[in-house]
Design a protein around this motif. Sequence first.
Motif, short mmCIF file in Angstrom:
data_model
loop_
_atom_site.label_atom_id
_atom_site.label_comp_id
_atom_site.label_asym_id
_atom_site.label_seq_id
_atom_site.Cartn_x
_atom_site.Cartn_y
_atom_site.Cartn_z
N LYS D 8 -36.34 -73.34 45.47
CA LYS D 8 -36.86 -73.49 46.70
C LYS D 8 -36.57 -72.04 47.28
CE LYS D 8 -35.36 -77.76 47.65
NZ LYS D 8 -34.81 -78.74 48.21
N ALA D 9 -37.78 -71.93 47.97
CA ALA D 9 -37.69 -70.48 48.97
C ALA D 9 -38.59 -70.59 50.11
CB ALA D 9 -38.26 -69.23 48.01
N ALA D 10 -38.23 -69.79 51.25
CA ALA D 10 -39.16 -70.07 52.40
C ALA D 10 -39.95 -68.66 52.41
CB ALA D 10 -38.04 -69.98 53.79
N VAL D 11 -41.38 -68.82 52.06
CA VAL D 11 -42.22 -67.56 51.93
C VAL D 11 -42.91 -67.36 52.99
CG1 VAL D 11 -43.82 -66.71 50.38
CG2 VAL D 11 -41.93 -68.23 49.49
N LEU D 12 -42.84 -66.11 53.71
CA LEU D 12 -43.78 -65.86 55.01
C LEU D 12 -45.20 -65.43 54.20
CD1 LEU D 12 -44.15 -65.01 57.81
CD2 LEU D 12 -43.54 -62.66 57.13
N HIS D 13 -46.37 -66.05 54.73
CA HIS D 13 -47.51 -65.72 54.03
C HIS D 13 -48.35 -64.90 54.94
CE1 HIS D 13 -47.80 -68.24 50.43
NE2 HIS D 13 -47.04 -68.78 50.84
N LYS D 62 -48.15 -59.14 51.05
CA LYS D 62 -48.24 -60.45 50.22
C LYS D 62 -47.11 -61.26 50.51
CE LYS D 62 -45.81 -57.94 46.28
NZ LYS D 62 -45.77 -57.68 44.97
N PRO D 63 -47.13 -62.54 50.02
CA PRO D 63 -46.08 -63.55 50.56
C PRO D 63 -44.77 -62.73 49.99
CG PRO D 63 -47.92 -64.63 49.43
CD PRO D 63 -48.51 -63.14 49.23
N MET D 64 -43.81 -63.05 51.07
CA MET D 64 -42.53 -62.51 51.18
C MET D 64 -41.54 -63.50 51.59
SD MET D 64 -41.01 -58.96 52.49
CE MET D 64 -40.52 -59.64 54.34
N ILE D 65 -40.35 -63.55 50.79
CA ILE D 65 -39.21 -64.30 51.26
C ILE D 65 -38.54 -63.27 52.38
CG2 ILE D 65 -37.12 -65.66 50.59
CD1 ILE D 65 -38.41 -65.53 47.67
N PRO D 122 -42.12 -54.40 50.03
CA PRO D 122 -42.55 -55.85 49.49
C PRO D 122 -41.35 -56.55 48.67
CG PRO D 122 -43.05 -54.21 47.71
CD PRO D 122 -42.13 -53.50 49.02
N HIS D 123 -40.40 -56.30 49.29
CA HIS D 123 -39.19 -57.04 48.46
C HIS D 123 -38.55 -58.51 48.93
CE1 HIS D 123 -38.96 -53.48 46.37
NE2 HIS D 123 -38.97 -52.56 47.39
#
Lengths: 349, 349, 349, 349
Positions: D8-13, D62-65, D122-123
């Motif tokens: 599971k990860a919290a991804v910022l879109h 792009k989506p990033m944790i 983008p990391h």
Amino acid sequence: MPIKRKMKAAVLHKPLDVRIEEVSVPRPKAGEVLVAMKSIGVCGSDVHFYENGRIGSFVVRKPMILGHESAGEVVKLGPGVKGLKVGDRVAIEPGFPCRRCGFCKTGRYNLCPDVIFYACPPHHGAYCEYQVAAADFAFKLPKNVSYDEGAMVEPLAVGMHACNRAQVGPGDSVAILGAGPIGLVTLQSAKARGATQLIAVDMDANRLKLAKKLGATDLVNASRKDTVKEVKRLTDGTGADVVMETAGAVRTTQQAVGCAKNGGRIVLVGMPTTDSFEMPVIEAIVKEVSISGLFRYANMYPPSIGLVASGAIDVKSMITKKFKLEDVPKALDFALRQGKNAIKILIHV
Amino acid sequence: MPIKRKMKAAVLHKPLDVRIEEVSVPRPKAGEVLVAMKSIGVCGSDVHFYENGRIGSFVVRKPMILGHESAGEVVKLGPGVKGLKVGDRVAIEPGFPCRRCGFCKTGRYNLCPDVIFYACPPHHGAYCEYQVAAADFAFKLPKNVSYDEGAMVEPLAVGMHACNRAQVGPGDSVAILGAGPIGLVTLQSAKARGATQLIAVDMDANRLKLAKKLGATDLVNASRKDTVKEVKRLTDGTGADVVMETAGAVRTTQQAVGCAKNGGRIVLVGMPTTDSFEMPVIEAIVKEVSISGLFRYANMYPPSIGLVASGAIDVKSMITKKFKLEDVPKALDFALRQGKNAIKILIHV
Amino acid sequence: MPIKRKMKAAVLHKPLDVRIEEVSVPRPKAGEVLVAMKSIGVCGSDVHFYENGRIGSFVVRKPMILGHESAGEVVKLGPGVKGLKVGDRVAIEPGFPCRRCGFCKTGRYNLCPDVIFYACPPHHGAYCEYQVAAADFAFKLPKNVSYDEGAMVEPLAVGMHACNRAQVGPGDSVAILGAGPIGLVTLQSAKARGATQLIAVDMDANRLKLAKKLGATDLVNASRKDTVKEVKRLTDGTGADVVMETAGAVRTTQQAVGCAKNGGRIVLVGMPTTDSFEMPVIEAIVKEVSISGLFRYANMYPPSIGLVASGAIDVKSMITKKFKLEDVPKALDFALRQGKNAIKILIHV
Amino acid sequence: MPIKRKMKAAVLHKPLDVRIEEVSVPRPKAGEVLVAMKSIGVCGSDVHFYENGRIGSFVVRKPMILGHESAGEVVKLGPGVKGLKVGDRVAIEPGFPCRRCGFCKTGRYNLCPDVIFYACPPHHGAYCEYQVAAADFAFKLPKNVSYDEGAMVEPLAVGMHACNRAQVGPGDSVAILGAGPIGLVTLQSAKARGATQLIAVDMDANRLKLAKKLGATDLVNASRKDTVKEVKRLTDGTGADVVMETAGAVRTTQQAVGCAKNGGRIVLVGMPTTDSFEMPVIEAIVKEVSISGLFRYANMYPPSIGLVASGAIDVKSMITKKFKLEDVPKALDFALRQGKNAIKILIHV
């Protein structure tokens, strides 16, 4: 031009036994480059290994290529190398630190316990046709800096590091005990940092003459005069701000304290052959001097090359004799027997 | 030779009103010496006081003798003076710190809140025949250093202090914004500490030419090129290790940040005439630069004199015009009107 | 309250001969204050002078009042004194530097060759009712700092200076050889600068117990364990970042090098009674350590008082015995004979 | 326990759009370790990215944790890792410098132009179940340091670096503008280095109360008092030795100069949202202050962990709220809307 798979190298087998042999050309790994050697210096440590097969706890247990003061041309890039290209002329800093320990991460990679160093057993050195170097330890030489000068950057880096340890600054008086190769580069490094009184001390008149040419403002011939008295006399009785011991003798190491001003800074650059000996400890304490050891150098190639290129430091005048790679055994013999008359001997490939 | 009781002095009464008058010769107190002035420089601050009667909060409220860059001959010793004798040739550091505050006791006496300074209202300066100096602030000149060079030690000390604040070291790249007197001494101080790339920036081609003669490795004519872009271009895109703002302009002060490398050190040596103005703060933060102010200098006379004596620093080439003490009004007028064409004007007594 | 013209003082006439006598009360000169002594410490040097009449080249040739760790109340101001008033409670830094030499002007007044120091022959010290002090060397004590603590600031300043010489910083491991008064203040100074591992080494279990109370994280009883091995073991085999030699023994001074990490910093705070002795020089060189002497301190009173006031440093726990001024001979005898059992003895006036 | 392939990860879109998703578990490369996240802090920068999708030139394309303040348990070793083992509890320094550029080799790897950093586009960052870390950037936690405290080491390292930039030392007076998380760790870092006067400035009474608990000696409520006047008043009119701007406001950045003593040191730790603004440049020059930017930190984890373990620094008291990994969107919303009332929010996995 394709790179050969075999190359000539001068391999030390046992004390006084160096042979020119065919060995495999090493391959550059990721982040490394392969360099065609052009000029390599003969250092006191090379001569020491040649004579004794060891320096302290560093023992040559299997055949080893000597030499660590080198410059050459990049002929091949390992994977991922940026900032260098085939054909670049470079001076090689001969170490491969781990890059991950506390020393490496704080900028003191010379103290890295896992560092690999040219001609430090069991690692091969540079008396050969090709060697690999970490790409970021191969420093491009400006057009006006020759390969011979490039090889000289290694001993110069020692002198630069010594001055860094002492934080030599403008207007400092610096006494340099010993006017051999390391003494002369230390002297010039101190001058390049703005030291204005440079007292060269040696027992050899020719070396002192060269010291004068390279910037010494005062000469002390230690075979005729008392070093401590003379340094004090030349500094209005106070002693020098900085004392650089580069002779590697017990006597000069002891004298260093007496030559220093109250609050002065002493760096022990030379390595006496006796492990422990009497030192004037109380004098060092009440004068509040600091005495710093020094082990190789770190981050000294860029400024060293810069100062050679600018003309502020003259390493050319220190080169007194050249040999071919095939003649490394002769060169080492010469250095061993008549080294005192030479300042710096270079090997040309 | 007996010392006269009256002497000639150039006294500022109000803006643009400097008169040559007879005034009393001062008497040296304990620890002071009386010096017969020989050569005194015209500083930008002298011209500023001459033009405006004030610099910031320093206001000339009663007649004051200008001048603070001076050298002369010791003619009388106050009580208790050691280390100097009548006849000594000296450069005068023009301050009298309290010697007892925290700044004085930690070696930063330039920040002493009670310091007395030549030509800083209400204290008289050096455009006269005799002035007193603290004996330990009167530094003997070596034989090969002239009085003119002695007077130049004062501005040189500013450049030396700037380099000290920035800890300029071997191999550094240094961009000097402004090639006026302070820019040129800062440039030379940086070179004397081992900086290897010295980028001089100015809008005046003659000044740049002199900068080149004095050691600049790269020149940027800011009237034709974008300073920040050029400095970056000349430093492989990274910016300079050290940036010295000596022009005292709002624009160059703002540009200093852009000229600096990440982690670089900026010193603001010049004094813009606007108190507060826009600065690129975020750029300064994310580049982790440091920006240091500078107020006069401390402990810089001995190394400055040493470097002039050794030839490492050339202040002679910066002297472009000389006037007699009687002609101080003319000298100040000249400096005010045609100062841009002069580098350094000296007054000879 | 009028100041008497005569006062009681404990005067050393010859070894083991200290007499309580009536002497003149000194007068404060310009910039000085007269202080009514309240609490004065007994230092090892006082005991040394008492026993031998000399320390090295410092010889007591005429009757001298001992004592230099003092605090008291300002009772009279000399001409020109600002910032102090009668009634102020002060700790006295017991020196009078010349304020004019290169050392004084660069903030290292402890090295001033002309410094006058309490109880350093031929100058009187503080075992008396009144002494003069330079006004800027008499530091006001905050309300929550007692006279006893004020007297302790002197030895504390030594420990603070030692940590300054070593540039002890956050996270450092520090080995302190010797847990006497100087060892304990050095330990606490290191802790106050953020050192996180504090290894106290001594042969006396009681001293180690006190070291623990004052912040030591590790204890080494040198009568039972090998100091070098233990320090290495406690530092994951690397040695300590900083080694403070405070025992003043030949053996511990020699061991200091072995206890240090590569690149480590050693300060010799203690004074062995042998002038010169064998030191492991090669080990010091290849480990690139620095060994710094220390002579008194400079600018350490303000931070020392600050840290005592804040509670970061506890000097109270080090006070083990108190004597009256009349009993100074007894106090010195006690210190001489049973000093090892005491940490700090104070004289109360 | 086998490691799952998905986590599971919290991804910022995009701004305000963070989703809990299933993503691949990363694999540790040579020299890296895989860490099971236990506790991760919510930093102002996370909230900033959440709100705006960018910080200056760093844009989430792009989506990033998100998340970079983390601690966890080592669950897998990449090839060649030494010094760590599965099961070790570690705090993670969230960077991967190149280790080869001039910055890396001189100990300033925070300035490495090629550094990879958690949650810096983008990391990916640390709001997830597993992340990889360079093995030498995963620091073992002592038994008495919890995972929550381990996560707090990241902001603490910023405060430690700020104090390092300012060379905070014993006895210094330090004014800290802003008493948010960074202000409070900076305050504690300064105290741990021996600063004795710690002036906390904020507009929020609760924050000031916490500052007091954590070591502030003086409080200034900037909503009621003039900051510059108050800091001067509290420092006997001189200003503070060191000023730490941590509020990140234009006004406090401008005030920092006025709060500083002559010769003082200012560090700009906070980041105002305006790029360029008016600064009191002349005041900074004539006061000879230095103003230093700061970018992240280097080599600060070991001392930070040491000071938390020793109890010198209390980060626990700064933790005000905890959320589960599943609730990261809520946590970020909370921080965005009510962040001023929280000091530090942690995510627990």
